[in-house]
Design an enzyme around this catalytic site. Structure first.
Site, short mmCIF file in Angstrom:
data_model
loop_
_atom_site.label_atom_id
_atom_site.label_comp_id
_atom_site.label_asym_id
_atom_site.label_seq_id
_atom_site.Cartn_x
_atom_site.Cartn_y
_atom_site.Cartn_z
N LYS A 111 1.24 13.72 -6.55
CA LYS A 111 2.55 13.82 -5.89
C LYS A 111 3.16 15.21 -6.11
O LYS A 111 3.81 15.76 -5.23
CB LYS A 111 3.51 12.76 -6.41
CG LYS A 111 3.17 11.37 -5.97
CD LYS A 111 3.62 11.10 -4.54
CE LYS A 111 3.29 9.68 -4.15
NZ LYS A 111 3.46 9.36 -2.76
N LYS A 194 -9.94 7.40 1.61
CA LYS A 194 -9.00 6.29 1.44
C LYS A 194 -8.10 6.13 2.65
O LYS A 194 -7.45 7.09 3.07
CB LYS A 194 -8.14 6.55 0.19
CG LYS A 194 -7.22 5.39 -0.14
CD LYS A 194 -6.33 5.68 -1.33
CE LYS A 194 -5.03 4.92 -1.21
NZ LYS A 194 -4.00 5.35 -2.12
N LYS A 197 -1.50 5.50 4.85
CA LYS A 197 -0.57 5.87 5.93
C LYS A 197 0.15 7.17 5.62
O LYS A 197 0.67 7.82 6.51
CB LYS A 197 0.40 4.74 6.23
CG LYS A 197 1.23 4.31 5.06
CD LYS A 197 1.67 2.86 5.19
CE LYS A 197 2.04 2.33 3.82
NZ LYS A 197 1.77 0.98 3.55
P1 TYM Z 1 0.69 0.57 -2.27
O1 TYM Z 1 1.94 0.12 -1.62
O2 TYM Z 1 0.28 1.99 -2.14
O3 TYM Z 1 -0.53 -0.29 -1.78
C1 TYM Z 1 -0.47 -1.72 -1.81
C2 TYM Z 1 -1.81 -2.30 -2.19
O4 TYM Z 1 -2.82 -1.89 -1.29
C3 TYM Z 1 -3.91 -1.31 -2.01
N1 TYM Z 1 -4.47 -0.24 -1.19
C4 TYM Z 1 -5.78 -0.12 -0.95
N2 TYM Z 1 -6.84 -0.84 -1.38
C5 TYM Z 1 -8.06 -0.48 -0.93
N3 TYM Z 1 -8.27 0.56 -0.09
C6 TYM Z 1 -7.25 1.32 0.36
N4 TYM Z 1 -7.47 2.32 1.21
C7 TYM Z 1 -5.93 1.00 -0.08
N5 TYM Z 1 -4.69 1.52 0.17
C8 TYM Z 1 -3.82 0.75 -0.53
C9 TYM Z 1 -3.30 -0.79 -3.30
O5 TYM Z 1 -4.28 -0.69 -4.31
C10 TYM Z 1 -2.28 -1.85 -3.59
O6 TYM Z 1 -2.90 -2.95 -4.23
N6 TYM Z 1 2.10 0.98 -7.01
C11 TYM Z 1 1.72 0.03 -6.00
C12 TYM Z 1 2.78 -1.00 -5.70
C13 TYM Z 1 3.21 -1.76 -6.90
C14 TYM Z 1 2.44 -2.77 -7.57
C15 TYM Z 1 3.27 -3.19 -8.64
C16 TYM Z 1 1.18 -3.32 -7.38
C17 TYM Z 1 4.38 -1.62 -7.54
N7 TYM Z 1 4.43 -2.50 -8.60
C18 TYM Z 1 2.83 -4.19 -9.53
C19 TYM Z 1 0.75 -4.31 -8.25
C20 TYM Z 1 1.57 -4.74 -9.32
C21 TYM Z 1 1.45 0.81 -4.73
O7 TYM Z 1 1.94 1.89 -4.53
O8 TYM Z 1 0.72 0.17 -3.80
#
Ligand code: TYM
Length: 331
Positions: A111, A194, A197
């Protein structure tokens, strides 16, 4: 019964990566465990979204969650900010977390590279808030994609540290819910490893994409002129098409195109057509449910209200226990 916690940031529509990382096997997961699924609106504030976008995206994620099969009768579905106890737990944990270790987290370093003008304290503290989300319900398992592996490891570190400092085994050490296989990483259509978005919306297939949109995006996916010798390793963009196909297509289909590739006979146009059709078929039930849910505001409101009540109940208990363990209790 195990406790499962997972969250998704409301930064837009959910894509195939989110689905395979966090939502796959919902039905089984919620039947066998106590599930808490939330919309991580606090986390999404690190990028300073416009208020109306944030509001709309919370609704979008909720709709996608429900359409993907999450059942409010079985799982608590809530908005993170409806359970503000998470802020207290995050604050309490942050006293035991070192600035240096947060500065070394890969997602933070990335970031800093990507948004050098907005390196806010929320970004640094992101893994602590995420740990608080998970520990708030004393989770055993967390369904996430590969990109969240390090955050989960930190959650275990913080939990273990808390237990050690206070001479307790109060927090369990949560592990990834990986459905018996490796954590997944779904690639983008633009040749990147990956689907994301924040990189390029056109490289994502959203669960709410109409069939013709899926077809257009997949046909435009990056590929090349094809292999010139048999059994060559695949370049990244081509590997990506195969990875997507492995996720959504029948094993025979994948095998057919693998053989075509290895014999230098592959026609990417044919492969993409097949891939688009298989993605469309795979998400068809989800897509249809999304269209239905979009007009059902009453139901959506009820789901969140109920989920928040359930999550607050569990959170209140944890906060009470944690306060007591650290010595904050009535005189
Ligand atoms: P976020 O919002 O970026 O993504 C949500 C979930 O989607 C998964 N993900 C993917 N998995 C496989 N391939 C991809 N290309 C891909 N893009 C996204 C992420 O691994 C995630 O599971 N920090 C987290 C949100 C969060 C969270 C939590 C998750 C906040 N608190 C507590 C679990 C438990 C995040 O930014 O995910």
């Amino acid at each position: 019964m195990d406790i499962v916690v997972s969250g998704i940031r409301p930064t837009g529509l959910l894509h195939l990566g989110n689905y395979f990382g966090a939502l796959r096997n919902f039905i089984k997961m919620q039947n066998e465990n106590r599930c808490y699924f939330f919309i991580a609106d606090y986390h999404s504030l690190t990028t300073h979204p416009k208020a109306e976008h944030l509001h709309q995206n919370i609704r979008n994620v909720l709709i996608d969650y429900l359409a993907a099969g999450l059942d409010p009768e079985k799982a608590a579905i809530y908005v993170q900010s409806d359970v503000p106890q998470v802020c207290e737990l995050s604050l309490l944990l942050s006293m035991q977390v070192y600035v240096g270790e947060l500065q070394r987290v890969s997602s933070f370093k990335e970031k800093v590279r990507r948004q050098p003008d907005n390196v806010n304290a929320g970004l640094l503290n992101y893994p602590v808030l995420m740990a608080a989300d998970i520990l708030l319900h004393r989770a055993d398992k967390v369904p996430v994609g590969k990109d969240q592996e390090q955050h989960l490891e930190l959650t275990r570190d913080f939990a273990q540290r808390f237990n050690h400092i206070h001479g307790t085994d109060y927090f369990k050490l949560p592990v990834a819910y990986n459905f018996g296989s490796e954590l997944v990483k779904i690639p983008g259509l633009d040749g990147t490893t990956k689907m994301s978005k924040s990189d390029n919306e056109n490289s994502c297939i959203f669960l709410s994409d109409a069939p013709e949109v899926i077809r257009k995006k997949v046909m435009k996916a990056v590929s090349d002129a094809g292999p010139t010798e048999p059994n060559q390793p695949k370049p990244q963009a081509i590997e990506n098409l195969f990875t997507l196909m492995k996720a959504v297509s029948a094993p025979e289909t994948l095998q057919f195109f693998e053989e075509q590739y290895n014999q230098c006979q592959i026609r990417y146009g044919d492969m993409k057509k097949q891939l688009a059709a298989d993605i469309t078929a795979y998400i068809a039930p989800i897509y249809e449910r999304i269209l239905e849910l979009r007009s059902d505001d009453d139901y959506l409101r009820k789901v969140l209200q109920r989920g928040a009540e359930q999550a607050r109940e569990s959170a209140t208990q944890t906060i009470q226990d944690v306060r007591e363990l650290i010595g904050i209790k009535p005189l």
